[in-house]
Design an enzyme around this catalytic site. Structure first.
Site, PDB file in Angstrom:
ATOM      1  N   ARG A 160       0.815  -1.217   0.000  1.00  0.00           N
ATOM      2  CA  ARG A 160       0.000   0.000   0.000  1.00  0.00           C
ATOM      3  C   ARG A 160       0.846   1.263   0.000  1.00  0.00           C
ATOM      4  O   ARG A 160       0.489   2.271   0.608  1.00  0.00           O
ATOM      5  CB  ARG A 160      -0.971   0.011   1.186  1.00  0.00           C
ATOM      6  CG  ARG A 160      -1.935  -1.153   1.241  1.00  0.00           C
ATOM      7  CD  ARG A 160      -2.866  -1.189   0.029  1.00  0.00           C
ATOM      8  NE  ARG A 160      -3.674  -2.390   0.094  1.00  0.00           N
ATOM      9  CZ  ARG A 160      -3.317  -3.559  -0.448  1.00  0.00           C
ATOM     10  NH1 ARG A 160      -2.177  -3.658  -1.122  1.00  0.00           N
ATOM     11  NH2 ARG A 160      -4.097  -4.609  -0.346  1.00  0.00           N
ATOM     12  N   SER A 239     -11.337  -0.144   3.068  1.00  0.00           N
ATOM     13  CA  SER A 239     -10.539  -0.413   4.264  1.00  0.00           C
ATOM     14  C   SER A 239      -9.972   0.903   4.795  1.00  0.00           C
ATOM     15  O   SER A 239      -9.196   1.566   4.111  1.00  0.00           O
ATOM     16  CB  SER A 239      -9.397  -1.374   3.941  1.00  0.00           C
ATOM     17  OG  SER A 239      -9.909  -2.610   3.471  1.00  0.00           O
ATOM     18  N   GLU A 343      -5.557   4.343   6.033  1.00  0.00           N
ATOM     19  CA  GLU A 343      -5.211   4.124   4.633  1.00  0.00           C
ATOM     20  C   GLU A 343      -5.602   5.309   3.753  1.00  0.00           C
ATOM     21  O   GLU A 343      -4.832   5.706   2.883  1.00  0.00           O
ATOM     22  CB  GLU A 343      -5.868   2.834   4.122  1.00  0.00           C
ATOM     23  CG  GLU A 343      -5.457   2.465   2.719  1.00  0.00           C
ATOM     24  CD  GLU A 343      -5.897   1.054   2.334  1.00  0.00           C
ATOM     25  OE1 GLU A 343      -6.214   0.846   1.157  1.00  0.00           O
ATOM     26  OE2 GLU A 343      -5.917   0.169   3.209  1.00  0.00           O
TER      27      GLU A 343
END
Length: 351
Positions: A160, A239, A343
């Site tokens: 990520r 998420s 995130e």
């Protein structure tokens, strides 16, 4: 270019949250994108680049500067080589590659947002990451004042993360190039156990591309991870927290906390994450810390379908969302000694 002033930004995000931008510019060509960026840089105007808005949390006061919405179009397929303009809708592009019989991104179906955002976040799900198929990213380098092409190795992809995320004010992605696989209509080898189980096969097997895509879409929909205007569980950024990656020492300490809190028979999720590191599940941590599906009594709550998604139930403010996120972070830290990391990108907002 379309230009608006005191323009609402909430409709451009999947959270449907955030105040207005002083100025909103919509660019439909690469040249317009570059011109808008150069203008803002020359004037010293703060710049916010907006794609699909699916990974963005904007503060209630909005953005004092120019918001640049990238709405470029371009889907070019030559053999197994794919080039996407940054503004292409990602889930539509995935569908078209499946229709073309090419494997490599089929398990990334249903992810909201634009193609240009995928290398920034190194988007991944169900055993695939875009870093495994991206060959080159074409971007405007604000520091050099020119358009550059960065090969896969130069993108510094990790979980990520990427060079673009590490230096968010330097690059504006214009195009992304991929190398896909012609496997005779079959998917790439399935890496994710849940996907393999749903398809009735073993990890490592290949299945028809359309079956892989449809299965992923069903799995995502069951978790509220496919956009639906009528379903508040999808008024989210997917998420909200990344899965923590722990050193061996930190994981041992975490394991001890789990045994102390939940009993000797409970084993936390553990996945290899490189030498000396283990990845665990943010969703598991949130649930075991007491924040179950649907948690909350206000206008921002945890999704009723997935503990990793924080949602706007229709009347929330960004501050409502942040208050919930802070509560979750504090609760997980107290229970397990792990600090969750958001995130989505925060603009005028922080935990």
């Amino acid at each position: 270019m379309l230009e608006l002033h005191d323009a609402p930004l909430a409709p451009l995000t999947t959270f449907r949250l955030g105040g207005p931008a002083t100025r909103l510019v919509t660019a439909t060509t690469d040249a317009e994108v570059v011109a808008a960026v150069r203008e803002a840089d020359a004037d010293g105007t703060p710049l916010l680049v907006v794609g699909g808005g699916s990974n963005l949390v904007i503060g209630d006061k909005g953005f004092a500067g120019t918001a640049l919405r990238i709405a470029t179009k371009g889907f070019e397929l030559s053999g197994t080589t794919l080039e996407l303009a940054a503004g292409e809708v990602w889930t539509d592009a995935v569908a078209r590659t499946v229709e073309a019989g090419l494997a490599g991104i089929e398990c990334l179906a249903g992810i909201p947002g634009s193609a240009g955002a995928t290398p920034i976040q190194n988007v991944g799900a169900y055993g695939q990451e875009v870093s495994s198929t991206i060959t080159e990213v074409v971007a405007y380098d604000r520091r050099a004042g020119e358009t550059v092409a960065l090969g896969n190795d130069e993108c510094a992809f990790s979980y990520r993360h990427s060079r673009f995320k590490a230096d968010p004010d330097r690059y504006v992605v214009l195009r992304v190039r991929f190398e896909l696989e012609d496997a005779g209509g079959l998917s790439a080898p399935l890496k994710y156990a849940e996907t393999a189980r749903a398809l009735g096969v073993e990890p490592g097997d290949r299945v028809p591309l359309a079956d892989a895509r449809e299965t992923v879409l069903k799995l995502r929909a069951g978790k509220g991870m496919v956009l639906d205007p009528e379903d508040h569980d999808t008024w989210s950024a997917g998420s909200f927290f990344t899965n923590p990656i722990l050193t061996d020492g930190d994981f041992a300490a975490f394991h001890a906390r789990v045994r102390e809190r939940l009993g000797d028979g409970v084993e936390p999720p553990a996945y290899p994450a490189g030498e000396g590191h283990t990845k665990t599940s943010a969703a598991w941590l949130i649930d075991k810390a007491g924040f179950t599906k649907g948690y909350g009594s206000g206008p921002a709550r945890i999704s009723t379908k997935h503990t990793l998604a924080l949602t706007n139930r229709g009347e929330a403010t960004t501050e409502d969302l942040l208050a919930l996120a802070r509560e979750v972070v504090a609760g997980v830290r107290e229970a397990f000694g792990i600090t969750l990391v958001n995130e989505p990108v925060m603009v005028g907002a922080e935990l």
